[in-house]
Design an enzyme around this catalytic site. Structure first.
Site, PDB file in Angstrom:
ATOM      1  N   GLU A 256     -26.610 -32.644 -24.699  1.00  0.00           N
ATOM      2  CA  GLU A 256     -26.299 -33.366 -25.936  1.00  0.00           C
ATOM      3  C   GLU A 256     -24.883 -32.955 -26.299  1.00  0.00           C
ATOM      4  O   GLU A 256     -24.635 -31.819 -26.697  1.00  0.00           O
ATOM      5  CB  GLU A 256     -27.307 -32.994 -27.029  1.00  0.00           C
ATOM      6  CG  GLU A 256     -27.173 -33.833 -28.285  1.00  0.00           C
ATOM      7  CD  GLU A 256     -26.609 -33.050 -29.438  1.00  0.00           C
ATOM      8  OE1 GLU A 256     -25.443 -33.343 -29.805  1.00  0.00           O
ATOM      9  OE2 GLU A 256     -27.287 -32.161 -29.960  1.00  0.00           O
ATOM     10  N   CYS A 295     -22.202 -33.075 -34.603  1.00  0.00           N
ATOM     11  CA  CYS A 295     -22.140 -33.956 -33.437  1.00  0.00           C
ATOM     12  C   CYS A 295     -22.447 -35.395 -33.822  1.00  0.00           C
ATOM     13  O   CYS A 295     -22.155 -36.320 -33.062  1.00  0.00           O
ATOM     14  CB  CYS A 295     -23.098 -33.468 -32.358  1.00  0.00           C
ATOM     15  SG  CYS A 295     -24.797 -33.276 -32.937  1.00  0.00           S
TER      16      CYS A 295
END
Length: 836
Positions: A256, A295
């Site tokens: 990720e 993120c």
């Protein structure tokens, strides 16, 4: 200042050389030192694969879910100290709440999913059984088992708690031991939470290990069956994924990575509309929460070309009003970057963006109770890319902080195309009230996004926001975002599980899966299956019912009762060209009639109908047909029960309805809520009289200081209080705790052995009332008999209890069951009846 220890091989170990100082992001003071020097990472992984795997994989999914809940509750009680440390990473209270309690919430969510949807077995049957032969003697299905290895979890610095717990929630529930490697900045916060997880004693040995500091050569020792989960930059992730130890072995890898997430303002969302205001608020929030170190933060602000100036002005004002500074100040709305080193990287990225795009907003805020020299502070910055299809830095450079770029679009086609130029994102949002625009844009950009968040006036009050991954939805994204998937409800477990096809006869598949398969041996007995408690039901327990002949009156009456006057049931003149020869019985009548045949009318362990699954009707039933039912226990599902509910589980029953020709006319699965067998004895004076034959003056208690006669006189007194023969005007329990105490009467947890009786003065036992033990027995049995008669005659009666407050008949019965069992166990009177 503290030196962080690593938790490996089941021990807390200090490193011996590679010291890395960790600084307070707000004032620059030294907080801790991390050190992984001297750690034998090969042994760390081996310890997880052996000790950890054995302990975790042997647990059931249900039990692992309960484990997550207990850990989360334990951490929640200690949250204050985590907040105190979180502020040192530059996080505000709101930032910290998302990280800390958001992490706990993920554990709670997965615990709930496990207890509602996963089996009480160490494996998980996945999907339906497939019939592989004509006569059904050869079947196939799939099972999921914990992958036999260890999971190495490398986390980013922006969420020291949530980053760890969101990965552990799925790996621990799947039964796979994990090694947590937090990012070095802020790892002192991860360390504190981890310490308490170990201190709780809830997790089995080897389930989790912690490495605080440099990762060294830990990935040199991964092998077949292991997994690596990485959160961080795309460039680092790609390097790790290409390591020979990972690429050459069957090591599962999930990444990720950073992504250039976008938010699109719809063309309908003009200044003055609710959507325009929501858009500005959402962009500002995503730029300033965690100082943009997310993120999922919005990096690209995609707006209609006519609204660029309006968005710039509104966003500038919103950012101007954002107070920046010390997270401990109530005024502060944005804290600092996690550290000076990360600040330098951010500045380099900002310079790259300046080379191609215009910096149109550069905040000049004065800091609240902080300074730029000592802390890692930066003001928000907004760029403008006037030619977003030609200038590419906005789509390639991620400045991991409060930095974003505005870019214009003409129509939905261009908006979707710009969104996709990020080459893979975790999330993209569309803020619009125009359903056509949203629909057209969403499906076009979906191929390059892991999640699409749509916001407008209809869902704004309950929305969790652009930047909030949720445990029940997938978190991850294609391309630049890493191509990985985390969470996503139970789908998040599949990464850690081995899927295996199982083939065999119905009896074999039943034995392996613990789920009854049609065609397997059925177990018939004189005891009706509905008369069995949850623990007593065996898979395959069956009942064959008597037959019932369906009549025309049944069909007419059911039509009238249900108001279902569909022509096939009521009008024989309309059946030409249909599959029916004459008026047919309703499918739901068949199910109702089947229930009438197989239920047991007496009160028993079956509490209620819980649901119906997979009901299928294969042949019509006409008046004159006789139906018979075969009922078989198919599956048992443990169920978490809380509050004032009877401890119970769900039993799935296979219902097969056949006609007089033994043709199957209906198959369904019904679910019943079935009570678990209470560990407490029922209140019955005749039973008590038999047990007391084993109680003598010489009987010695297993705990406590009561003698046999004192115990009986105490029980007699509580019986009399519960009927009003004796009265109290005071409850010793604080009012705010009464609900919790009363709820506890319903569970199966025994009374504590060391509970101090609140009605005794200084712990002194009352003086004896009777001459000897035999007289005490007589009076106690008489009080129990009177109690039973009293509540038969006064079912609505309520009386005040010293500890539990005002109790009704049901609560009083539950109290006495626990209380008598407690004292009878004290003197060994529970098992004596069985032994005789």
């Amino acid at each position: 200042m503290m030196k962080l220890k690593n938790y490996i091989y089941g021990e807390w170990i200090e490193g011996s050389g590679n010291e890395v100082p960790l600084y307070n992001a707000v004032n620059g003071e030294l907080v801790a030192i991390s050190d992984t020097g001297g750690i034998n990472f090969e042994e760390v992984l081996d310890f997880g694969r052996t000790v950890g795997y054995k302990n975790l994989a042997s647990m059931t999914f249900y039990d692992r879910g309960e484990m997550l809940k207990k850990v989360a509750l334990y951490l929640l009680e200690r949250k204050k100290k985590y907040y105190d440390l979180s502020y040192k990473t530059g996080a505000t209270h709101a930032d910290s709440w998302v990280d800390i309690e958001g992490g706990f919430g993920t554990f709670f969510t997965y615990s709930g999913l496990a207890k509602r949807m996963l089996p009480n077995t160490p494996f998980w049957v996945d999907g339906d059984t497939q019939k592989l032969s004509a006569n059904g003697t050869f079947l196939g299905t799939h099972i999921l088992t914990p992958s036999e290895g260890v999971s190495v979890q490398i986390n980013a610095y922006n969420f020291p708690v949530w980053g760890m717990l969101e990965k552990l929630s799925t790996s621990l529930l799947a039964g796979v031991p994990s090694i947590v490697k937090p990012a070095t900045p802020g790892s002192y916060l991860t360390n504190a939470v981890f310490q308490d997880m170990i201190e709780s004693g809830i997790l089995p040995e080897g389930a989790i290990q912690l490495v605080c500091g440099e990762p060294g050569n830990i990935l040199d020792y991964v092998q077949d069956g292991d997994s690596v989960l990485f959160t961080g930059s795309a460039s680092t992730g790609k390097k790790l994924k290409s390591l020979p130890q990972i690429s050459s072995n069957a090591v599962r890898f999930n990444m990720e990575a950073d992504s250039l997430n976008c938010s699109i303002l719809g063309r309908d969302a003009k200044p003055g509309t609710p959507e325009f205001d929501l858009f500005i608020k959402e962009v500002r929030t995503e730029m300033t929460t965690k100082a943009g170190q997310k993120c999922t933060a919005i990096r690209r602000i995609i707006v209609p070309e006519d609204f660029v100036g309006d968005v710039q002005n509104a966003l500038s004002k919103a950012l101007d009003n954002t107070k920046i500074g010390n997270p401990l100040s109530r005024e502060t709305r944005m804290g600092s970057i996690v550290g000076k080193k990360e600040m330098a990287v951010l500045q380099d990225k900002i310079e790259l963006l300046k080379q191609e795009t215009e910096l149109i907003y550069d905040g000049k805020q004065e800091l609240v109770d902080a300074d730029y020299e000592n802390g890692a502070f930066i003001t928000p910055k907004v760029f403008y890319n006037d030619k977003p299809f030609e200038k590419n830095s906005s789509h390639e450079v991620e400045a991991f902080g409060p930095v974003s770029t505005i870019m214009p679009y003409k129509d939905a086609e261009e908006a979707a195309a710009l969104a996709k130029r990020g080459k893979g994102s975790l999330v993209g949002s569309i803020i619009s009230h125009d359903e056509k625009f949203v629909a057209e844009t969403a499906w076009k950009m979906a191929t390059s996004h892991g999640r699409i968040f749509v916001l407008n006036r209809d869902n704004a009050k309950e929305s969790t926001g652009h930047g909030s991954p949720l445990p029940t939805l997938m978190h991850g994204g294609p391309g630049r975002a890493g191509g990985g998937e985390e969470m996503g409800g139970l789908n998040g477990l599949h990464f850690f599980l081995q899927k295996t096809a199982i083939q065999g006869s119905p009896d074999i598949l039943t034995a392996i899966t613990k789920i009854y398969q049609q065609g397997a041996t059925q177990n018939y007995s004189d005891k009706h299956p509905f008369r069995k408690y949850f623990e007593e039901v065996e898979i395959g327990d069956s009942l064959e019912t008597a037959g019932r002949t369906v009549t025309d009156a049944d069909i007419v009456n059911f039509s009238n009762v249900s108001w279902d006057h569909f022509y096939a049931h009521t009008d024989s003149t309309s059946l030409n060209g249909t599959i029916f020869d004459k008026t047919v019985a309703h499918g739901y009548f068949i199910l109702s009639a089947a229930a009438g045949l197989f239920v047991s009318g007496k009160k028993g362990p079956v509490i209620a109908n819980y649901g119906l699954e997979n009901a299928n009707f294969f042949k019509p039933v006409y008046a004159g047909d006789t139906i018979t039912v075969y009922l078989t226990a198919k599956e048992r599902i443990n169920k978490g029960v809380k509050g004032r509910n009877i401890p119970s589980g769900v039993v799935k029953w296979l219902v097969e309805v056949v006609n007089q020709r033994e043709e199957t006319v209906c198959v369904a699965t019904i679910l019943t809520l079935v009570a678990k067998k209470s560990p407490f004895i029922k209140i019955d004076y005749k039973d008590f009289a038999k047990r007391l034959n084993n109680l003598t003056e010489k009987s010695v208690p297993n705990w406590g200081r009561m003698k046999a006669q004192e115990m009986l006189e105490h029980l007699e007194t509580t019986m009399k209080y519960s009927t009003g023969e004796l009265e109290t005007t005071e409850c010793k329990t604080p009012a705010e705790n009464l609900e919790m105490y009363q709820d506890s009467l319903y569970n199966f947890r025994k009374m504590p052995k060391d509970f101090p009786a609140p009605f005794l003065e200084e712990g002194k036992l009352p003086e004896l009332k009777y001459k000897n033990l035999e007289e005490a027995k007589t009076h106690f049995i008489e009080s129990v008999k009177n109690y039973q008669i009293y509540y038969r005659e006064n079912p609505e009666a309520e009386h005040l209890h010293f500890v539990f407050g005002t109790l009704n008949k049901e609560m009083m019965e539950l109290f006495h069951q626990k209380h008598v069992t407690h004292h009878f166990e004290q003197f060994g009177l529970i098992e004596c009846i069985l032994q005789r």
